[in-house]
Design a protein around this motif. Sequence first.
Motif, PDB file in Angstrom:
ATOM      1  N   PHE B  34       0.773  -1.238   0.354  1.00  0.00           N
ATOM      2  CA  PHE B  34      -0.124  -0.139  -0.085  1.00  0.00           C
ATOM      3  C   PHE B  34       0.903   1.280   0.180  1.00  0.00           C
ATOM      4  O   PHE B  34       1.556   1.031   0.400  1.00  0.00           O
ATOM      5  N   TRP B  35       0.523   2.429  -0.494  1.00  0.00           N
ATOM      6  CA  TRP B  35       1.389   3.620  -0.446  1.00  0.00           C
ATOM      7  C   TRP B  35       0.149   5.092  -0.415  1.00  0.00           C
ATOM      8  O   TRP B  35      -0.932   4.695  -0.336  1.00  0.00           O
ATOM      9  N   TYR B  36       0.324   5.481   0.884  1.00  0.00           N
ATOM     10  CA  TYR B  36      -0.670   6.531   1.768  1.00  0.00           C
ATOM     11  C   TYR B  36       0.338   7.960   1.254  1.00  0.00           C
ATOM     12  O   TYR B  36       1.610   7.598   1.076  1.00  0.00           O
ATOM     13  N   ARG B  37       0.371   9.257   1.140  1.00  0.00           N
ATOM     14  CA  ARG B  37       0.673   9.955   1.333  1.00  0.00           C
ATOM     15  C   ARG B  37      -0.324  10.756   2.221  1.00  0.00           C
ATOM     16  O   ARG B  37      -1.409  10.584   3.801  1.00  0.00           O
ATOM     17  N   GLN B  38       0.368  11.204   3.523  1.00  0.00           N
ATOM     18  CA  GLN B  38       0.086  12.471   4.892  1.00  0.00           C
ATOM     19  C   GLN B  38       0.768  13.686   4.632  1.00  0.00           C
ATOM     20  O   GLN B  38       1.856  13.369   4.231  1.00  0.00           O
ATOM     21  N   ASP B  39      -0.036  14.765   4.818  1.00  0.00           N
ATOM     22  CA  ASP B  39       0.382  16.102   4.921  1.00  0.00           C
ATOM     23  C   ASP B  39       0.293  16.441   6.805  1.00  0.00           C
ATOM     24  O   ASP B  39      -0.558  15.404   7.227  1.00  0.00           O
ATOM     25  N   PRO B  40       0.967  17.296   6.624  1.00  0.00           N
ATOM     26  CA  PRO B  40       1.404  17.596   7.974  1.00  0.00           C
ATOM     27  C   PRO B  40       0.544  17.951   9.132  1.00  0.00           C
ATOM     28  O   PRO B  40      -0.845  18.260   8.529  1.00  0.00           O
ATOM     29  N   GLY B  41      -0.022  16.899  10.533  1.00  0.00           N
ATOM     30  CA  GLY B  41      -0.617  17.069  10.669  1.00  0.00           C
ATOM     31  C   GLY B  41      -2.230  16.994  10.826  1.00  0.00           C
ATOM     32  O   GLY B  41      -3.490  16.483  11.064  1.00  0.00           O
ATOM     33  N   LYS B  42      -2.074  15.373   9.933  1.00  0.00           N
ATOM     34  CA  LYS B  42      -3.352  15.129   9.007  1.00  0.00           C
ATOM     35  C   LYS B  42      -3.081  13.146   9.056  1.00  0.00           C
ATOM     36  O   LYS B  42      -1.736  12.723   9.008  1.00  0.00           O
ATOM     37  N   GLY B  43      -3.893  12.548   8.590  1.00  0.00           N
ATOM     38  CA  GLY B  43      -3.715  10.926   8.570  1.00  0.00           C
ATOM     39  C   GLY B  43      -3.173  10.774   7.547  1.00  0.00           C
ATOM     40  O   GLY B  43      -4.055  11.786   6.562  1.00  0.00           O
ATOM     41  N   PRO B  44      -2.664   9.451   7.403  1.00  0.00           N
ATOM     42  CA  PRO B  44      -2.483   9.095   6.288  1.00  0.00           C
ATOM     43  C   PRO B  44      -3.954   9.027   4.541  1.00  0.00           C
ATOM     44  O   PRO B  44      -4.981   8.172   5.439  1.00  0.00           O
ATOM     45  N   GLU B  45      -3.448   9.394   3.837  1.00  0.00           N
ATOM     46  CA  GLU B  45      -4.607   9.562   2.853  1.00  0.00           C
ATOM     47  C   GLU B  45      -4.183   7.666   1.420  1.00  0.00           C
ATOM     48  O   GLU B  45      -3.567   8.222   1.867  1.00  0.00           O
ATOM     49  N   PHE B  46      -5.119   7.073   1.420  1.00  0.00           N
ATOM     50  CA  PHE B  46      -4.846   5.796   0.628  1.00  0.00           C
ATOM     51  C   PHE B  46      -4.611   6.605  -0.608  1.00  0.00           C
ATOM     52  O   PHE B  46      -5.587   7.103  -1.200  1.00  0.00           O
ATOM     53  N   LEU B  47      -3.065   5.800  -0.933  1.00  0.00           N
ATOM     54  CA  LEU B  47      -3.234   6.117  -1.969  1.00  0.00           C
ATOM     55  C   LEU B  47      -3.742   5.182  -3.476  1.00  0.00           C
ATOM     56  O   LEU B  47      -4.523   5.079  -4.618  1.00  0.00           O
ATOM     57  N   PHE B  48      -2.882   3.489  -3.258  1.00  0.00           N
ATOM     58  CA  PHE B  48      -2.650   2.670  -3.733  1.00  0.00           C
ATOM     59  C   PHE B  48      -2.543   1.436  -3.599  1.00  0.00           C
ATOM     60  O   PHE B  48      -2.577   1.120  -2.556  1.00  0.00           O
ATOM     61  N   THR B  49      -3.417   0.742  -4.251  1.00  0.00           N
ATOM     62  CA  THR B  49      -2.391  -0.872  -3.765  1.00  0.00           C
ATOM     63  C   THR B  49      -2.465  -1.600  -4.829  1.00  0.00           C
ATOM     64  O   THR B  49      -2.527  -1.743  -5.663  1.00  0.00           O
ATOM     65  N   LEU B  50      -1.043  -2.326  -4.325  1.00  0.00           N
ATOM     66  CA  LEU B  50      -0.711  -3.254  -5.335  1.00  0.00           C
ATOM     67  C   LEU B  50      -0.750  -4.962  -4.704  1.00  0.00           C
ATOM     68  O   LEU B  50      -0.108  -5.086  -3.352  1.00  0.00           O
ATOM     69  N   TYR B  51      -0.576  -5.623  -5.625  1.00  0.00           N
ATOM     70  CA  TYR B  51      -0.929  -7.389  -5.348  1.00  0.00           C
ATOM     71  C   TYR B  51       0.285  -8.054  -6.672  1.00  0.00           C
ATOM     72  O   TYR B  51       0.457  -8.660  -5.026  1.00  0.00           O
ATOM     73  N   SER B  52       0.488  -7.613  -6.755  1.00  0.00           N
ATOM     74  CA  SER B  52       1.157  -8.952  -7.546  1.00  0.00           C
ATOM     75  C   SER B  52       2.503  -7.955  -8.678  1.00  0.00           C
ATOM     76  O   SER B  52       2.259  -7.556  -8.761  1.00  0.00           O
ATOM     77  N   ALA B  53       4.191  -9.182  -8.090  1.00  0.00           N
ATOM     78  CA  ALA B  53       4.811  -7.898  -9.314  1.00  0.00           C
ATOM     79  C   ALA B  53       4.679  -7.557 -10.485  1.00  0.00           C
ATOM     80  O   ALA B  53       3.968  -9.278 -10.928  1.00  0.00           O
ATOM     81  N   GLY B  54       4.867  -7.069 -11.285  1.00  0.00           N
ATOM     82  CA  GLY B  54       4.541  -6.173 -12.964  1.00  0.00           C
ATOM     83  C   GLY B  54       3.370  -5.164 -12.151  1.00  0.00           C
ATOM     84  O   GLY B  54       2.918  -4.628 -13.779  1.00  0.00           O
TER      85      GLY B  54
END
Lengths: 116, 112
Positions: B34-54
């Motif tokens: 999983f990749w998340y983005r987090q701005d200062p003072g805030k909770g992580p915001e979901f970006l992507f989920t990857l499940y397998s190579a490639g």
Amino acid sequence: ETGVTQTPRHLVMGMTNKKSLKCEQHLGHNAMYWYKQSAKKPLELMFVYNFKEQTENNSVPSRFSPECPNSSHLFLHLHTLQPEDSALYLCASSQAYGTSSGNTIYFGEGSWLTVV
Amino acid sequence: EDQVTQSPEALRLQEGESSSLNCSYTVSGLRGLFWYRQDPGKGPEFLFTLYSAGEEKEKERLKATLTKKESFLHITAPKPEDSATYLCALSGFKAAGNKLTFGGGTRVLVKP
């Protein structure tokens, strides 16, 4: 309206106080989480509730007491905390817990806790 | 034990200067990365989920890729509003339930 709502956003408490953090999710999820985020440290899982039942307690001190009355609400009761407990406490939810595929976890904005 | 290491810890970019963030991991059976983005003072915001190579996923100026040992988050022609901390996390089959292991994050600052 955000999917996961936390209150209060900021809390200052003395070491002898008792306070609670509240979390509500509007996503129809069945699993809810408490995470702790301290400066310079990765996010640490504290507790997991799945269908209102606690399924994970990640060796959290008893001065932190979670409560999950239903799948939409989660509380973290705080008492006799220490200054080192000051951190950002994040509530999160996911569709389920313990499935074969990676369930995406959605986070709230967090509650900033300062223990003085 | 599942492990996630992100590099660099901090990245300063000029607006328009493309770059990549690295997430190296070890896991006994990947359930999801999983990749998340987090701005200062805030909770992580979901970006992507990857499940397998490639696998690759894109969203605006961000593109996430996955191999068997690492994941990259490519930022193409970044803008100042892309400034944030980017978090990588994984869920492994041997970890209980849906437990995520997080990396330390990469702080990205994009200057105009």
